[in-house]
Design a protein around this motif. Structure first.
Motif, PDB file in Angstrom:
ATOM      1  N   VAL A  34     -76.593  40.146 -75.829  1.00 32.27           N
ATOM      2  CA  VAL A  34     -75.131  40.127 -75.760  1.00 32.27           C
ATOM      3  C   VAL A  34     -74.729  39.861 -74.324  1.00 32.27           C
ATOM      4  O   VAL A  34     -75.136  40.579 -73.406  1.00 32.27           O
ATOM      5  CB  VAL A  34     -74.532  41.466 -76.235  1.00 32.27           C
ATOM      6  CG1 VAL A  34     -73.008  41.428 -76.147  1.00 32.27           C
ATOM      7  CG2 VAL A  34     -74.980  41.762 -77.670  1.00 32.27           C
ATOM      8  N   SER A  35     -73.937  38.822 -74.111  1.00 36.58           N
ATOM      9  CA  SER A  35     -73.513  38.448 -72.761  1.00 36.58           C
ATOM     10  C   SER A  35     -72.002  38.271 -72.713  1.00 36.58           C
ATOM     11  O   SER A  35     -71.328  38.222 -73.744  1.00 36.58           O
ATOM     12  CB  SER A  35     -74.195  37.145 -72.329  1.00 36.58           C
ATOM     13  OG  SER A  35     -73.802  36.071 -73.178  1.00 36.58           O
ATOM     14  N   ALA A  64     -69.747  40.355 -71.598  1.00 31.29           N
ATOM     15  CA  ALA A  64     -68.965  41.567 -71.851  1.00 31.29           C
ATOM     16  C   ALA A  64     -68.286  42.034 -70.568  1.00 31.29           C
ATOM     17  O   ALA A  64     -68.695  41.680 -69.459  1.00 31.29           O
ATOM     18  CB  ALA A  64     -69.874  42.668 -72.397  1.00 31.29           C
ATOM     19  N   LYS A 105     -71.424  46.740 -69.056  1.00 31.48           N
ATOM     20  CA  LYS A 105     -72.760  46.809 -69.662  1.00 31.48           C
ATOM     21  C   LYS A 105     -72.749  47.736 -70.871  1.00 31.48           C
ATOM     22  O   LYS A 105     -73.431  47.472 -71.868  1.00 31.48           O
ATOM     23  CB  LYS A 105     -73.779  47.312 -68.621  1.00 31.48           C
ATOM     24  CG  LYS A 105     -75.216  47.333 -69.118  1.00 31.48           C
ATOM     25  CD  LYS A 105     -76.179  47.710 -68.028  1.00 31.48           C
ATOM     26  CE  LYS A 105     -77.622  47.756 -68.524  1.00 31.48           C
ATOM     27  NZ  LYS A 105     -78.074  46.452 -69.032  1.00 31.48           N
ATOM     28  N   ALA A 164     -71.579  45.841 -73.839  1.00 29.84           N
ATOM     29  CA  ALA A 164     -72.621  44.927 -74.316  1.00 29.84           C
ATOM     30  C   ALA A 164     -73.688  45.699 -75.082  1.00 29.84           C
ATOM     31  O   ALA A 164     -74.168  45.256 -76.136  1.00 29.84           O
ATOM     32  CB  ALA A 164     -73.242  44.181 -73.135  1.00 29.84           C
ATOM     33  N   GLN A 212     -74.105  42.070 -69.432  1.00 28.35           N
ATOM     34  CA  GLN A 212     -74.977  41.679 -70.545  1.00 28.35           C
ATOM     35  C   GLN A 212     -75.972  42.790 -70.851  1.00 28.35           C
ATOM     36  O   GLN A 212     -76.199  43.685 -70.031  1.00 28.35           O
ATOM     37  CB  GLN A 212     -75.722  40.393 -70.203  1.00 28.35           C
ATOM     38  CG  GLN A 212     -76.554  40.469 -68.947  1.00 28.35           C
ATOM     39  CD  GLN A 212     -77.140  39.124 -68.554  1.00 28.35           C
ATOM     40  OE1 GLN A 212     -76.903  38.113 -69.188  1.00 28.35           O
ATOM     41  NE2 GLN A 212     -77.920  39.112 -67.488  1.00 28.35           N
TER      42      GLN A 212
END
Length: 398
Positions: A280-281, A283, A286, A289, A377
């Protein structure tokens, strides 16, 4: 720094072993022991479940009150959790018997259990087998120790690396009841490096967060989970300090071992046929994500689609939108094993359905989700959910 992967776990100054004490049937190993030949610095991280085996508070207290530790005694086949005051006494008896057999203080013994919850522990079988286990300890005994901690695992999990004179190695168990923030697993790590208690605990947390705390098989967190690390200083180095180059080198090696063991846990997930990485990137944070990655990795619809080799990207989008994280659907992007399925919130036209199904047959699947809202991410690792997972857990105590 160059890491050398070792073919077997053998950490200078440590002995290990495993035997069958009778908690399991058919003479299967169910008792393991790891011992440092000299007093070692120790650190640990533990389950976040509010219902815990007495092994958790007893080991946590030992780490807090003793400057050094010498041994880790582990039984499988019985979790000794939710067993009342007798369970606490049984745990204390195992620790005392281990300390007596090794000739060391009780406070230097850490302990762990794994298996069925709320079943009285046959402590007499363990006590009777400890002297035999001590006599079988060997520098090469990590293989036997790894076998002694298994439950529904199909394979043992070991890993060791070396850089210079420093060796970092360990064993782990875990197959089901796996969820981030201490998945249902036990991991026991050792190194011959010389390092202070504060720096060791910091290093362990840095290594565990992106590895053991980023895996999930079924979203369940156990009552017994822990990762313990002993460092006995026999490498002869000057004691390393947090933040130094030597410290960063150690964290790199420790993280490699933790990640290797964590991946082996996922690969051995109950009934698993695929290893899946969610990236997941974009965001805002962190934590956001990680939350989306965890939601994807624990979605029953996503996991069953993965098992069925069905490229149903709608389930992925639905899980992202239900993660409790603010998103903008019109910015979403989804890429499956290199093929872009969604861009700017819309299905990409012209994607070959047959090519997608072929990619879904891969044993390793990577699904990337782009939010395009920030720079944060995170990665989460999981497996699919198969018929065998249901069968294994439906028959667990029967």
């Amino acid at each position: 720094m160059k890491l050398k992967k070792l073919k077997q776990v053998r950490v200078p100054g440590f002995l290990a072993g495993g035997v069958a004490c009778g908690l399991k049937k058919k003479g299967v190993k169910d008792l393991a022991l790891i011992v440092s030949e000299v007093p070692a610095t120790a650190a640990g991280v533990f389950t976040l479940n509010q219902v815990v085996s007495p092994t958790v508070p007893i080991s946590r207290k030992a780490l807090q009150t003793s400057k050094t530790s010498r041994a880790i005694i582990v039984n499988s086949g019985n979790a000794n959790a939710f067993t009342g005051e007798q369970g606490v006494k049984d745990c204390q008896a195992v620790v005392a018997a281990t300390a007596k057999a090794l000739g060391i203080p009780v406070k230097e013994v850490l302990t762990a259990s794994t298996g069925v919850i709320s079943v009285p522990l046959a402590v007499n079988k363990i006590e009777a087998s400890i002297p035999r286990l001590v006599n079988q300890l060997s520098p090469k005994g990590w293989v036997q120790a790894a076998e002694g901690i298994l439950t529904t695992d199909l394979v043992s999990k070991t890993c060791a690396v070396q850089y210079g004179d420093v060796v970092v190695g360990g064993i782990a168990k875990g197959s089901g009841m796996i969820q981030p923030n201490m998945a249902t697993m036990l991991a026991f790590l050792a190194s011959n490096i010389r390092i202070g208690k504060f720096a060791l605990h910091k290093a362990l947390k840095e290594a565990v967060d992106p590895t053991f705390n980023c895996i999930t098989v079924d979203g369940e967190t156990s009552t017994n989970d822990m990762v313990l690390l002993l460092a006995n200083g026999t490498a002869g180095n000057s004691s390393i300090q947090a933040g130094s180059k030597a410290y960063r080198d150690f964290v790199t090696a420790l993280t490699h071992v933790c990640k290797t063991l964590a991946f082996k846990v996922v690969e051995d997930g109950e009934g698993a046929t695929k290893f899946v990485t969610f990236k997941v990137s974009g965001a805002k944070t962190k934590q956001q994500a990680e939350r989306i990655g965890k939601r994807l990795a624990n979605s029953l619809l996503v996991k069953t689609a993965l098992f069925g080799e069905d490229p149903n990207w709608g389930r992925i989008i639905a899980a992202v939108g239900n993660a409790g994280v603010p998103i903008k659907p019109e910015k979403l992007e989804v890429v499956l094993n290199g093929t872009r399925l969604v861009k700017n919130g819309e299905h990409v036209k012209g994607v070959s359905a047959s090519a997608l199904r072929k990619k879904m047959k891969n044993k390793e699947i990577e699904i990337a989700v782009g939010l395009h809202l920030g720079k944060a991410q995170a990665e989460t690792y999981t497996c699919d959910l198969s018929y065998d997972y249901v069968r294994i857990n439906a028959e667990y105590t029967t």
